[in-house]
Design a protein around this motif. Structure first.
Motif, short mmCIF file in Angstrom:
data_model
loop_
_atom_site.label_atom_id
_atom_site.label_comp_id
_atom_site.label_asym_id
_atom_site.label_seq_id
_atom_site.Cartn_x
_atom_site.Cartn_y
_atom_site.Cartn_z
N GLY A 54 0.20 -26.86 23.19
CA GLY A 54 -0.61 -26.88 21.99
C GLY A 54 -0.12 -25.87 20.97
O GLY A 54 1.04 -25.91 20.55
N ASN A 55 -0.98 -24.94 20.61
CA ASN A 55 -0.60 -23.91 19.62
C ASN A 55 -0.06 -22.65 20.29
O ASN A 55 0.07 -21.60 19.64
N GLU A 115 5.24 -28.39 19.26
CA GLU A 115 5.40 -29.75 19.82
C GLU A 115 6.31 -29.70 21.04
O GLU A 115 7.35 -30.36 21.09
N LEU A 116 5.91 -28.92 22.03
CA LEU A 116 6.75 -28.77 23.22
C LEU A 116 6.15 -29.50 24.43
O LEU A 116 4.93 -29.51 24.60
N GLY A 154 -3.90 -34.02 26.19
CA GLY A 154 -2.96 -34.43 27.23
C GLY A 154 -3.37 -35.67 27.98
O GLY A 154 -4.52 -35.80 28.42
N VAL A 155 -2.43 -36.58 28.11
CA VAL A 155 -2.65 -37.80 28.89
C VAL A 155 -1.33 -38.19 29.55
O VAL A 155 -0.25 -37.94 29.01
N ILE A 156 -1.44 -38.74 30.75
CA ILE A 156 -0.27 -39.26 31.47
C ILE A 156 -0.39 -40.78 31.46
O ILE A 156 -1.46 -41.32 31.76
N SER A 188 0.76 -35.54 24.06
CA SER A 188 -0.34 -34.71 23.56
C SER A 188 -0.33 -34.72 22.04
O SER A 188 0.71 -34.94 21.41
N ASP A 189 -1.51 -34.52 21.47
CA ASP A 189 -1.67 -34.37 20.03
C ASP A 189 -0.89 -35.42 19.24
O ASP A 189 -0.13 -35.09 18.31
#
Lengths: 179, 108
Positions: B78-79, B56-57, A98-100, A60-61
């Motif tokens: 996310g946040n 960043e979990l 999010g991606v797998i 993610s991100d």
């Protein structure tokens, strides 16, 4: 601060099927003084054994760029993308919210060598996306070719959601380029 | 069914919690359109390290069955928010969305 990291001092992770040389903290290599450079968070030089790879896992991100230097990589994700890329091709995945995905060496005989580069995105929570782009390897000779860019325009580079451009080049011995 | 809680740093892969390796008193439930994890723990080095990387979990629940494939659920934190309450010795992690997946459905 700019610190020069010699190839010889890089950590080596050897899992048998994977030999990885991370520049920054990753996996069994944890060094709080080396967690990235600017928006770059991961820079791994990976050698993957034939038929082996990374099973289904999330991201993610993060803007994730895979540059194949040798062999072929097969990417599969929950967005429906199944793509095999070789030398002369670049994959960019924007993990966003999010991606797998999986990444495997697509060959049963040849080792895969790839650069795995992760960058923080311009914004968090974006819609996940993926693309693969090809370039002519001959264009690397004595030149800097943009292969990933925030403004790809007509260059043929893959789009990345961060203010950066990745260039590839191939120089002969004693050859230099001015940028 | 065996359930595992796993919390890692999404970038480096640093492991914070793995209920397979040590007992963790936790609960997870729906809250405010997402999911809230409540982990009972003293404020220790793990909590401090996690809070430093709270943006960043990677949070997972694995469900392993005897008669069907393992289901993995990944939660997008996310946040957050991700917070620690010293009075209750309680770490809370809010995830706004999640993805469930069966690893075997991806080719290898």
């Amino acid at each position: 601060m700019i610190r020069k990291n010699s190839a010889a001092e890089r950590h080596v992770t050897d899992l048998g099927w994977l030999r990885s040389l991370p520049l920054y903290s990753f996996g069994d290599y944890q060094d709080d003084s080396r967690t990235g450079f600017g928006v770059m968070r991961v820079c791994n030089d990976d050698y993957v054994a034939p038929g082996r790879g990374f099973g289904a896992h999330p991201h993610s991100d993060m803007e994730i760029v895979s540059i194949v230097l040798k062999g072929r990589i097969r990417h599969e994700d929950n967005l429906g993308n199944v793509v095999v890329s070789g030398f002369g091709e670049v994959q960019r995945m924007s993990a966003g919210s999010g991606v797998i995905h999986t990444e495997f060496n697509d060959s049963s005989e040849e080792e895969l060598r790839l650069l795995q580069l992760w960058f923080m995105p311009r914004e968090r929570g974006m819609k996940p996306s993926y693309e693969a782009k090809a370039y002519a390897p001959s264009r690397l000779d004595g030149a800097l070719l943009p292969v990933v860019s925030s403004h790809p325009g007509e260059s043929g580079a893959a789009l990345i959601h961060q203010d950066l451009t990745i260039y590839l080049g191939k120089l002969a011995a004693n050859e230099s380029l001015t940028y | 069914m065996k359930q595992t809680l796993l919390i890692k740093h999404a970038v480096s892969g640093r492991l914070f919690y793995d209920s397979r390796k040590s007992e963790i008193r936790y609960a997870v439930g729906e809250a405010d359109g997402g999911w809230m994890f409540r982990i009972e723990t003293e404020r220790d080095q793990t909590v401090e390290e996690l809070l430093k990387r709270k943006d960043e979990l990677n949070v997972f629940i694995f469900r392993e069955y005897d008669d069907q494939p393992t289901l993995k659920t990944w939660y997008y934190v996310g946040n957050g928010p991700v917070q620690y309450d010293d009075k209750q010795s309680l770490l809370t992690i809010y995830a706004g969305s999640r993805i469930e997946y069966y690893p075997h459905e991806y080719s290898e």
